[in-house]
Design an enzyme around this catalytic site. Structure first.
Site, mmCIF file in Angstrom:
data_model
loop_
_atom_site.group_PDB
_atom_site.id
_atom_site.type_symbol
_atom_site.label_atom_id
_atom_site.label_comp_id
_atom_site.label_asym_id
_atom_site.label_seq_id
_atom_site.Cartn_x
_atom_site.Cartn_y
_atom_site.Cartn_z
ATOM 1 C CG ASN A 9 41.179 40.466 49.058
ATOM 2 O OD1 ASN A 9 42.084 39.972 49.728
ATOM 3 N ND2 ASN A 9 41.201 40.487 47.735
ATOM 4 C CE LYS A 11 43.012 43.349 46.625
ATOM 5 N NZ LYS A 11 43.018 44.092 45.373
ATOM 6 C CG HIS A 94 41.443 38.493 43.836
ATOM 7 N ND1 HIS A 94 42.317 39.275 43.123
ATOM 8 C CD2 HIS A 94 40.625 39.344 44.502
ATOM 9 C CE1 HIS A 94 42.037 40.557 43.352
ATOM 10 N NE2 HIS A 94 41.014 40.619 44.180
ATOM 11 C CD GLU A 96 44.971 41.740 43.407
ATOM 12 O OE1 GLU A 96 45.143 41.185 44.512
ATOM 13 O OE2 GLU A 96 44.430 42.856 43.291
ATOM 14 C CD GLU A 166 36.887 41.582 43.375
ATOM 15 O OE1 GLU A 166 36.709 42.316 44.352
ATOM 16 O OE2 GLU A 166 37.929 40.919 43.208
ATOM 17 N N GLY A 172 41.594 48.414 42.557
ATOM 18 C CA GLY A 172 42.741 49.193 43.024
ATOM 19 C C GLY A 172 43.062 50.408 42.167
ATOM 20 C CB SER A 213 37.644 51.423 43.053
ATOM 21 O OG SER A 213 38.936 51.163 42.515
#
Ligand code: PGA
Length: 251
Positions: A9, A11, A94, A96, A166, A172, A213
């Site tokens: 991904n 992003k 996702h 985010e 996730e 991250g 991560s």
């Protein structure tokens, strides 16, 4: 047997030129690991070029989001059929997008139905926040995300879906979950929720990825687990480290 699956991904990173350079860097390394389903998910603007670059390479292409409606007055959005012109995959829900763009289990469910309808393989993201994790709510959250996000999906179509667990606190942050901890969530919470909806035979066929991560250094800890069928990789997918992760999934 569930075929290992590793998706990158990207992003909101890479212009078209930069994306093209990154694909050149990764391509030959990735191509050898044919036992793994490998997918790159760049920004929309690079999909057209990358679909040409990845043609006949065995590497799949995915978008990072889409709208559920087929067309119309939705300024700034991209329709399922537009994604399908270039891609076989799409990331949905996702964290985010849930956090910054107001996505909910309901919108994820609409997108999931729309993706399946145009023949895209959806990679549906679920996972608890740090606050929910610390409050001991992981099971409650991921089960709700599965039951709401996957409702009214035909069992026949369900085995197409890829789930990505996730935990938001691991994305991250450099603080990955442990292999055992993630496996427990996959095996004890997510797969049983899928079985509740689709029956256990189909639930056994659905790939459940871990994301958060993942690096070349910790990937084998995840892939060695019974119910972790691959990874959704953010930061490390922008580097040659991504090849190491795919290699690890192939072992
Ligand atoms: P990360 O991101 O690998 O950079 O933690 C994972 C993701 O958001 O899919």
């Amino acid at each position: 047997m569930r075929r290992p699956f590793v998706a990158g991904n990207w992003k909101m990173n890479k212009t078209v030129d930069q994306a093209s350079v990154l694909v050149q860097e990764l391509l030959s390394g990735l191509q050898q690991f044919t036992s793994v389903e490998r997918v790159l998910c760049p920004p929309f603007t690079s999909l057209m070029l990358l679909s040409a670059q990845l043609k006949d390479t065995g590497i799949g292409l995915g978008a990072q989001n889409m709208h559920w409606e087929g067309s119309g007055a939705f300024t700034g959005e991209i329709a399922p059929a537009m994604v399908r012109e270039f891609c076989n995959y799409v990331i949905l829900g996702h964290s985010e997008r849930r956090t910054y763009f107001g996505e909910t289990d309901e919108t994820v469910n609409k997108k999931l139905k729309a993706a399946l309808a145009v023949g895209l393989t959806p990679i549906v993201c679920i996972g608890e926040t740090l606050t929910q994790y610390e409050a001991g709510e992981t099971q409650q959250v991921v089960v709700r995300q599965v039951l709401q996000g996957f409702k009214e999906i035909e069992s026949a179509a369900a085995s197409q879906i890829v789930v990505a667990y996730e935990p938001v606190w691991a994305i991250g942050t450099g603080k990955a979950a442990t292999g055992e901890g993630a496996n427990m969530v996959h095996k004890e919470y997510i797969r049983p929720a899928l079985a509740q909806l689709f029956g256990s035979a189909i639930a056994q066929n659905i790939r459940i990825l871990y994301g958060g991560s993942v690096t070349g250094a910790n990937a084998s800890e995840f892939f060695g687990q019974s119910d972790i069928d691959g990874a959704l990789v953010g930061g490390a997918s922008l580097k040659p480290d991504f090849i190491t992760i795919v290699e690890s999934a192939a072992r």
